[in-house]
Scaffold this active site. Structure first.
Site, PDB file in Angstrom:
ATOM      1  N   GLY A   9      20.773  -0.124 -41.803  1.00 20.96           N
ATOM      2  CA  GLY A   9      21.714  -1.136 -42.296  1.00 20.96           C
ATOM      3  C   GLY A   9      20.989  -1.999 -43.315  1.00 20.96           C
ATOM      4  O   GLY A   9      20.037  -2.703 -42.971  1.00 20.96           O
ATOM      5  N   HIS A 175      24.580 -12.839 -25.677  1.00 17.37           N
ATOM      6  CA  HIS A 175      24.604 -13.462 -27.000  1.00 17.37           C
ATOM      7  C   HIS A 175      26.060 -13.667 -27.386  1.00 17.37           C
ATOM      8  O   HIS A 175      26.648 -12.907 -28.126  1.00 17.37           O
ATOM      9  CB  HIS A 175      23.899 -12.530 -27.987  1.00 17.37           C
ATOM     10  CG  HIS A 175      23.796 -13.071 -29.368  1.00 17.37           C
ATOM     11  ND1 HIS A 175      23.255 -14.297 -29.650  1.00 17.37           N
ATOM     12  CD2 HIS A 175      24.161 -12.541 -30.564  1.00 17.37           C
ATOM     13  CE1 HIS A 175      23.293 -14.495 -30.963  1.00 17.37           C
ATOM     14  NE2 HIS A 175      23.844 -13.441 -31.530  1.00 17.37           N
TER      15      HIS A 175
HETATM   16  N1  APR Z   1      24.379   3.871 -40.904  1.00 20.73           N
HETATM   17  C1  APR Z   1      23.703   3.029 -41.693  1.00 20.73           C
HETATM   18  N2  APR Z   1      24.222   1.894 -42.195  1.00 20.73           N
HETATM   19  C2  APR Z   1      25.492   1.620 -41.887  1.00 20.73           C
HETATM   20  C3  APR Z   1      26.283   2.453 -41.058  1.00 20.73           C
HETATM   21  C4  APR Z   1      25.668   3.626 -40.556  1.00 20.73           C
HETATM   22  N3  APR Z   1      26.330   4.470 -39.766  1.00 20.73           N
HETATM   23  N4  APR Z   1      27.505   1.896 -40.938  1.00 20.73           N
HETATM   24  C5  APR Z   1      27.488   0.749 -41.641  1.00 20.73           C
HETATM   25  N5  APR Z   1      26.289   0.574 -42.224  1.00 20.73           N
HETATM   26  C6  APR Z   1      25.809  -0.501 -43.095  1.00 20.73           C
HETATM   27  C7  APR Z   1      26.846  -0.968 -44.088  1.00 20.73           C
HETATM   28  O1  APR Z   1      26.938  -0.057 -45.176  1.00 20.73           O
HETATM   29  C8  APR Z   1      26.270  -2.310 -44.514  1.00 20.73           C
HETATM   30  O2  APR Z   1      25.409  -2.198 -45.637  1.00 20.73           O
HETATM   31  O3  APR Z   1      25.521  -1.681 -42.351  1.00 20.73           O
HETATM   32  C9  APR Z   1      25.454  -2.743 -43.293  1.00 20.73           C
HETATM   33  C10 APR Z   1      25.967  -4.019 -42.637  1.00 20.73           C
HETATM   34  O4  APR Z   1      25.761  -5.048 -43.518  1.00 20.73           O
HETATM   35  P1  APR Z   1      26.696  -6.347 -43.625  1.00 20.73           P
HETATM   36  O5  APR Z   1      28.111  -5.932 -43.740  1.00 20.73           O
HETATM   37  O6  APR Z   1      26.105  -7.221 -44.686  1.00 20.73           O
HETATM   38  O7  APR Z   1      26.552  -7.035 -42.195  1.00 20.73           O
HETATM   39  P2  APR Z   1      25.363  -7.988 -41.701  1.00 20.73           P
HETATM   40  O8  APR Z   1      25.669  -9.402 -42.015  1.00 20.73           O
HETATM   41  O9  APR Z   1      24.071  -7.420 -42.170  1.00 20.73           O
HETATM   42  O10 APR Z   1      25.481  -7.821 -40.120  1.00 20.73           O
HETATM   43  C11 APR Z   1      25.159  -6.597 -39.488  1.00 20.73           C
HETATM   44  O11 APR Z   1      24.197  -7.659 -37.560  1.00 20.73           O
HETATM   45  O12 APR Z   1      24.080  -9.864 -36.795  1.00 20.73           O
HETATM   46  C12 APR Z   1      24.770  -8.646 -36.730  1.00 20.73           C
HETATM   47  O13 APR Z   1      27.043  -9.348 -36.236  1.00 20.73           O
HETATM   48  C13 APR Z   1      26.208  -8.769 -37.205  1.00 20.73           C
HETATM   49  O14 APR Z   1      26.872  -6.680 -36.247  1.00 20.73           O
HETATM   50  C14 APR Z   1      26.534  -7.319 -37.455  1.00 20.73           C
HETATM   51  C15 APR Z   1      25.212  -6.752 -37.982  1.00 20.73           C
END
Ligand code: APR
Length: 308
Positions: A9, A175
């Site tokens: 991610g 959490h």
């Molecule tokens: N494999 C890899 N990356 C993925 C996948 C996957 N199968 N599915 C989604 N993603 C990526 C998305 O493309 C995106 O870039 O995960 C990323 C999530 O980033 P954001 O939308 O910016 O979310 P973020 O604020 O980083 O939060 C992510 O962390 O704190 C927790 O509640 C929050 O569950 C959430 C997570």
């Protein structure tokens, strides 16, 4: 560097983790995401800050889970972030798919890694990653308690006008809305906060900590917190990489401790080179233990929703 940390991610939280990891100069960093160009672009950008910020680790981005090969630690941040009005639990099913796939990939490509889960709803996703990876429970834990405690510490420091680093605290439980801040274990320079502020203030700070994530979601309007979650995750990575034996709260598997079993929830642990090396069982007061167990029961319910 000969150590490798992968971050699944490359969104807000993942990129913050990568940034703080680079600054900590602990290991090479592999950023993995399904979006083409995003992990590559962010890791190149972060690399280019290296000469100024004085780090030498290699930062690489990829869309191929194979590139996690040989990772010592994998941090899962992939998933959808909360939008205003959404609870962490609303994210349950959507993020379970993503975390399940991530755990499968870790098992396949980095079978010796430690897993730190950051995706919400945290305690449920950590249990899910534990089950899907099949890893021993000392190698799978969730980042929440460090974040919740750092929020508590910040609010206490702001209230008293003291150095943030002098405030220590312990926040247990899930959490989410059932989290259990423990003012009794919160001190400033070793002095219990009950000696420094009145009970109403402590209650207000506990409540603000419990709603700490939602307060930021409301302000940001789209997306949720990422700087403090990123920093908190790196604190855990560092504890494992450097075998620090930190006594910190994290989401860990309970096997009878605190009267609960087969459940991930926030408890104090010793975190070192073997991951969760020990769970510390505090002598909680009845109302504290009740709150922790109530938190656990809530999560058992959510686990059923994803088939456990
Ligand atoms: N494999 C890899 N990356 C993925 C996948 C996957 N199968 N599915 C989604 N993603 C990526 C998305 O493309 C995106 O870039 O995960 C990323 C999530 O980033 P954001 O939308 O910016 O979310 P973020 O604020 O980083 O939060 C992510 O962390 O704190 C927790 O509640 C929050 O569950 C959430 C997570």
């Amino acid at each position: 560097m000969n150590k490798k940390i992968s971050v699944i991610g490359a969104g807000n939280v993942g990129a913050s983790v990568a940034q703080y990891l680079a600054e900590a100069n602990l290991a090479d960093v592999m950023l993995v995401d399904i979006l083409e160009g995003i992990p590559q672009g962010k890791s190149l950008d972060l690399s280019q800050a290296g000469p100024i910020r004085g780090y030498n680790c290699m930062l690489t981005g990829s869309n191929d889970p194979k590139d996690m090969k040989g990772s010592d630690i994998v941090v899962i941040t992939a998933g959808l972030a909360r939008k205003p009005g959404m609870t962490r639990e609303d994210l349950l099913k959507m993020n379970a798919d993503i975390v399940g796939t991530s755990a499968d990939n870790i098992k396949k490509h980095a079978p010796k890694a430690f897993i730190i889960v950051v995706t919400n709803p945290l305690d449920i996703m950590t249990y899910h990653a534990f089950k899907r990876s099949g890893f021993p429970s000392n190698r799978v834990c969730g980042q929440a308690g460090v974040l919740d405690s750092t929020r508590f510490r910040t609010f206490v420091a702001m209230e008293l006008g003291v150095a943030m680093c002098d405030v220590q605290s312990m926040v247990l439980g899930g959490h989410g809305d059932t989290m259990v801040p423990l003012p009794r274990y919160t001190t400033v320079g070793g002095i219990p906060i009950a000696e420094l502020m009145d009970a109403d203030k402590i209650t207000a700070i506990s409540a603000r900590t419990r709603d700490g994530g939602a307060e930021i979601v409301k302000l940001l309007k789209s997306g949720s917190a990422y700087y403090a979650p990123g920093a908190a995750s790196v604190e855990m990575v560092r504890a494992i990489m450097l075998d620090e034996k930190r006594l910190i709260p994290c989401s860990a598997m309970l096997n009878g401790e605190y009267g609960m079993k087969d459940l991930y929830i926030g408890v104090p642990v010793i975190l070192g080179a073997n991951g969760v090396e020990k769970i510390i069982e505090l002598k909680l007061q009845k109302k504290e233990l009740d709150a922790l167990q109530k938190s656990g029961e809530t999560y058992k319910g959510f686990l059923k929703e994803i088939g456990y």
